[in-house]
Write a protein that holds these residues in place. Structure first.
Motif, short mmCIF file in Angstrom:
data_model
loop_
_atom_site.label_atom_id
_atom_site.label_comp_id
_atom_site.label_asym_id
_atom_site.label_seq_id
_atom_site.Cartn_x
_atom_site.Cartn_y
_atom_site.Cartn_z
N PHE A 1 0.85 -1.19 0.00
CA PHE A 1 0.00 0.00 0.00
C PHE A 1 0.89 1.24 0.00
CE2 PHE A 1 -3.05 -3.17 1.21
CZ PHE A 1 -4.24 -2.72 0.65
N VAL A 2 1.60 1.43 -1.10
CA VAL A 2 2.46 2.59 -1.27
C VAL A 2 1.84 3.49 -2.33
CG1 VAL A 2 4.54 1.31 -0.65
CG2 VAL A 2 3.87 1.49 -3.05
N HIS A 3 2.35 4.71 -2.43
CA HIS A 3 1.83 5.63 -3.44
C HIS A 3 2.16 5.08 -4.83
CE1 HIS A 3 1.10 9.24 -5.81
NE2 HIS A 3 0.52 9.78 -4.74
N PRO A 4 1.18 5.08 -5.74
CA PRO A 4 1.39 4.52 -7.09
C PRO A 4 2.59 5.12 -7.81
CG PRO A 4 -0.93 4.98 -6.74
CD PRO A 4 -0.21 5.54 -5.55
N LYS A 5 2.95 6.35 -7.47
CA LYS A 5 4.09 6.98 -8.13
C LYS A 5 5.39 6.24 -7.85
CE LYS A 5 5.76 10.83 -6.39
NZ LYS A 5 5.94 12.26 -6.02
N TRP A 6 5.49 5.65 -6.66
CA TRP A 6 6.74 5.00 -6.26
C TRP A 6 6.81 3.56 -6.76
CZ3 TRP A 6 9.63 8.78 -5.42
CH2 TRP A 6 9.20 9.90 -4.70
N VAL A 7 5.71 2.86 -6.70
CA VAL A 7 5.70 1.46 -7.18
C VAL A 7 4.46 1.26 -8.05
CG1 VAL A 7 5.89 -0.98 -6.52
CG2 VAL A 7 6.79 0.78 -4.99
N PRO A 8 4.51 1.70 -9.30
CA PRO A 8 3.32 1.61 -10.16
C PRO A 8 2.85 0.18 -10.40
CG PRO A 8 5.28 2.26 -11.42
CD PRO A 8 5.64 2.36 -9.98
N ALA B 1 -3.48 -2.20 -5.36
CA ALA B 1 -3.67 -2.88 -4.08
C ALA B 1 -5.13 -2.90 -3.66
CB ALA B 1 -2.81 -2.22 -3.00
N GLU B 2 -5.81 -1.77 -3.82
CA GLU B 2 -7.22 -1.71 -3.42
C GLU B 2 -8.10 -2.63 -4.25
OE1 GLU B 2 -5.39 1.04 -3.49
OE2 GLU B 2 -5.88 2.29 -1.72
N GLN B 3 -7.74 -2.84 -5.51
CA GLN B 3 -8.51 -3.74 -6.37
C GLN B 3 -8.16 -5.21 -6.10
OE1 GLN B 3 -6.79 -0.90 -7.83
NE2 GLN B 3 -8.72 0.14 -7.34
N LEU B 4 -6.89 -5.45 -5.75
CA LEU B 4 -6.44 -6.82 -5.55
C LEU B 4 -6.95 -7.43 -4.25
CD1 LEU B 4 -4.59 -9.26 -6.25
CD2 LEU B 4 -2.75 -8.06 -5.05
N ARG C 1 -4.86 2.74 4.61
CA ARG C 1 -5.43 2.05 3.45
C ARG C 1 -5.48 0.54 3.69
NH1 ARG C 1 -1.52 3.46 -1.05
NH2 ARG C 1 -2.97 2.29 -2.38
N ALA C 2 -4.40 0.00 4.26
CA ALA C 2 -4.35 -1.45 4.51
C ALA C 2 -5.42 -1.87 5.51
CB ALA C 2 -2.97 -1.83 5.02
N LEU C 3 -5.58 -1.10 6.58
CA LEU C 3 -6.59 -1.44 7.60
C LEU C 3 -8.00 -1.34 7.02
CD1 LEU C 3 -5.12 0.39 10.73
CD2 LEU C 3 -5.06 -2.06 10.22
N LEU C 4 -8.21 -0.36 6.16
CA LEU C 4 -9.53 -0.19 5.54
C LEU C 4 -9.95 -1.43 4.76
CD1 LEU C 4 -11.87 1.81 4.92
CD2 LEU C 4 -10.58 2.53 2.89
N PHE C 5 -8.96 -2.12 4.19
CA PHE C 5 -9.26 -3.32 3.40
C PHE C 5 -9.08 -4.61 4.21
CE2 PHE C 5 -9.04 -0.21 0.10
CZ PHE C 5 -9.96 -0.66 -0.84
#
Length: 317
Positions: free
Chosen positions: A66-73, A78-81, A104-108
């Protein structure tokens, strides 16, 4: 040894002394492996990959980051997976870089998270744009909040043996950061040989120093890269010391951007072959695992670098 009429190679168990009866494999292919791919793997393929790994008997499968998409596109989905795999009855750790990632991780519904620290100043600066101590300060509230939520926290520690800018890493330097991660509340530590330069004697020296620094061996995992062909030897040294958790990547997915010609992570199949030969239980069905890696290699458009996958599947070299 093989059965001529079937052509099926068999491992002949020959137990060695001073080894654990069982090893837990922390499978990192779906996260650490796929994040290094130049092309983004479709979300549905990632989900199917993780399901196949679970069906092969792996009980800890690091799913995503759950990192910013800019850093690890490559892991921007992650939210879809996560909703596609959260019904699996296995542990699905996720990497979180900061409090936003934890939110974000806890939300999912993630129940296991990991933070990624460095033993060296150079890599901390290159990877996190912080000093080692600044990075630890950033992780402290992340770990505290995760623990307050009842979430298991793993602390990754990179550059434990060598650093491409600083050279050999002093053992006391690694022990200090390990102790700091434990003191802030991490449940488990993974010792990373990020550029693959460790040798068995160095592994034993570090593990001994960690014992002297009051870091319990039972909270340690090892994460070796096979750049110089030492990953299995290093793993065996760690197991003989008492470590029972080993990171590995199905099919040998993943690589190290800091070492030319790096062959990447220790292949899970190569690890399982060795452990079966030593009579150490992993709970993994090697045939299913090989089939999974062959399937993923087809999606990636190249053969697996794992020697065991190639030997058992007759992939082209």
């Amino acid at each position: 040894m093989s059965t001529p009429e079937l052509g099926l190679p068999m491992v002949v168990p020959a137990p060695a002394p001073a080894l654990p009866a069982r090893v837990r494999i922390h499978e990192v292919g779906a996260r650490d492996g796929l994040q290094n791919e130049k092309a983004t793997v479709p979300t549905e393929i990632k989900a199917a990959f993780i399901r196949r790994l679970a069906e092969a008997g792996l009980t800890t499968i690091e799913a995503t980051s759950f990192v910013h998409p800019k850093w690890v596109p490559q892991l921007s989905d992650a939210e879809q997976l996560f909703p596609l795999i959260d019904d699996l009855s296995v542990d699905l750790p996720v990497l979180v870089p900061n409090e936003r990632g934890l939110d974000r991780a806890l939300l999912f519904g993630a129940r296991r998270v990991a933070v990624f620290a460095s033993a060296t100043e150079s890599f901390a600066k290159a990877n996190l744009n912080r000093t080692v101590d600044e990075a630890l300060a950033m992780f402290e509230p992340v770990v505290a909040r995760a623990k307050a939520e009842g979430v298991h926290v793993r602390g990754y520690l990179s550059m434990c043996f060598g650093d491409p800018w600083e050279g050999p890493v002093p053992v006391p330097q690694v022990a200090r950061v390990c102790r700091a991660l434990l003191d802030m509340g991490c449940d488990e530590l993974s010792l990373g040989d990020t550029i693959g330069v460790a040798t068995p004697g160095h592994v034993l020296a570090l593990l001994t120093a960690l014992t002297e620094a009051r870091v319990p061996t039972e909270v340690l995992g090892v994460h070796f890269h096979d750049t110089y062909g030492q990953a299995l030897a290093n793993t065996l040294a760690a197991l003989q010391y008492g470590v029972t958790t080993v990171d590995a990547s199905a099919g040998g997915l993943g690589g190290c951007p800091y070492a030319k010609s790096a062959t990447g992570n220790l292949a899970t199949e190569d690890l399982v072959w060795m452990l079966q030969g030593l009579g150490v239980d992993t709970g993994v069905d090697l045939g299913r695992l090989v089939a999974t890696s062959v399937w993923m290699a087809a999606h990636l458009g190249r053969p697996s670098p794992s020697r065991t996958v190639r030997a058992l599947s007759h992939q082209e070299q």
